[in-house]
Design an enzyme around this catalytic site. Structure first.
Site, PDB file in Angstrom:
ATOM      1  N   GLY A   1       4.887  -0.793   5.140  1.00 14.42           N
ATOM      2  CA  GLY A   1       5.377   0.430   5.760  1.00 14.42           C
ATOM      3  C   GLY A   1       6.619   0.204   6.589  1.00 14.42           C
TER       4      GLY A   1
ATOM      5  N   GLY B   1       8.410  -3.196   6.750  1.00 13.38           N
ATOM      6  CA  GLY B   1       9.168  -3.704   5.621  1.00 13.38           C
ATOM      7  C   GLY B   1       8.325  -4.396   4.576  1.00 13.38           C
TER       8      GLY B   1
ATOM      9  N   GLY C   1       4.689   3.450  -3.000  1.00 13.31           N
ATOM     10  CA  GLY C   1       4.338   2.112  -3.466  1.00 13.31           C
ATOM     11  C   GLY C   1       4.591   1.931  -4.949  1.00 13.31           C
ATOM     12  N   ASP C   2       4.362   2.993  -5.731  1.00 19.23           N
ATOM     13  CA  ASP C   2       4.604   2.912  -7.173  1.00 19.23           C
ATOM     14  C   ASP C   2       6.099   2.813  -7.465  1.00 19.23           C
ATOM     15  OD1 ASP C   2       1.851   3.244  -7.437  1.00 19.23           O
ATOM     16  OD2 ASP C   2       2.034   5.422  -7.525  1.00 19.23           O
TER      17      ASP C   2
END
Length: 308
Positions: A217, A220, A247-248
């Site tokens: 997050g 980093g 995230g994808d």
């Protein structure tokens, strides 16, 4: 590869009131699951993709129809059970949106259906591939070591693989020695017992991954390789929006970098920028292209690298 594919439903409303009736301002439905979101982002980046996974039932038909509309090629293994739905409820003003996720567990998969994927469809999908991404949870009936099995098949075909999973699926999958494993900080902590993302990345490599990138997050991205290299990529500036597919998007950037054999610190800078640009887009699997360009330039200046 999305073993537990989903029909993603996004509800948007001004304010979610628990325990009350809520009127939805807009509804969006599309084929989803972590691997599909990654494929959408890769396609927007100009990469050729092939969506694979286990799909069935009425929602499975909607899933295929959406892939057709999206011009995303696929080789899907049919199953008797119905593909699950995932619901993201996005509420609040644009500068302070909150996202509530409701994830169904997925359909029961038979031994015959799983064997069909392993023995026929997955090897066919690997033909001509430069990279394979294995993402998400496992539906009921799929063995816990499913990802390890698929990773070994990919290795025999000479195709480097990215593993993006959680829990037992992640821990068992590491035995398949992925070229890259990419959990978030919470997933990495559950797999390794290390709360520090940098330490977790190192432990993931010790457990079998050739390289590990842990997303954390606002802190980093933390990377490590089995050869001992370690680095940290700071997060770009704060972006408001729907973080469901961030995230994808990072996985998409890292998969592209793996296919191109780019240096990992450079790759994670790109991944951080693309993930933030995905937050600015209302639906998982999309990103804001102008913001991506802006943040990519910034990340190229801020990624630090050190050798252990």
């Amino acid at each position: 590869m999305t073993l537990n594919a989903a029909l993603d439903v996004t509800y948007r409303l001004d304010r979610l009131r628990l325990g009350e009736a809520n009127r939805i301002a807009s509804v969006h439905e599309r084929a989803g699951g972590k691997g599909v979101n990654t494929a959408r982002v890769l396609a927007r980046l100009g990469r050729r993709t092939l969506v694979t996974g286990l799909v069935g039932g009425a929602t499975g038909r909607q899933f295929r129809e959406d892939l057709d509309r999206s011009s995303l090629p696929y080789l899907l293994t049919p199953i008797q059970g119905g593909t699950r739905r995932t619901v993201a409820v996005v509420d609040g003003p644009a500068q302070g949106e909150a996202v509530t996720g409701l994830w169904e567990p997925g359909p029961q998969v038979s031994a015959e259906e799983w064997s069909r994927l392993v023995e026929r469809d997955f090897p066919a999908a690997l033909a001509g591939a430069s990279t394979v991404v294995l993402s998400g949870s496992l539906p009921p009936g799929v063995p816990e070591d499913a990802y390890a099995t698929l990773l070994r098949l990919a290795a025999r075909a000479g195709v480097p693989a990215v593993l993006d999973a959680d829990g037992a699926a992640l821990r068992a999958g590491l035995a398949g020695q992925p070229a890259l494993v990419k959990p978030n900080a919470e997933e990495a902590a559950r797999a390794t017992g290390a709360d520090d993302p940098a330490e977790a990345a190192a432990r993931l490599c010790a457990l079998g991954a050739a390289a590990a990138v842990v997303t954390a997050g606002a802190d980093g991205l933390f990377g490590h390789t089995a050869a001992g290299a370690a680095w940290h990529t700071p997060a770009p500036r704060r972006v408001h929006g729907n973080a469901t597919g961030a995230g994808d998007a990072a996985t998409a950037a890292l998969a592209a970098a793996l296919a191109d054999a780019r240096p990992w610190p450079e790759a994670t800078g790109d991944a951080a920028a693309l993930a933030a640009a995905a937050v600015a887009s209302p639906l998982a699997g999309d990103y804001d292209p102008s913001l991506y360009v802006e943040l990519t330039s910034h990340q190229q200046l801020t990624t630090s690298h050190k050798e252990n």
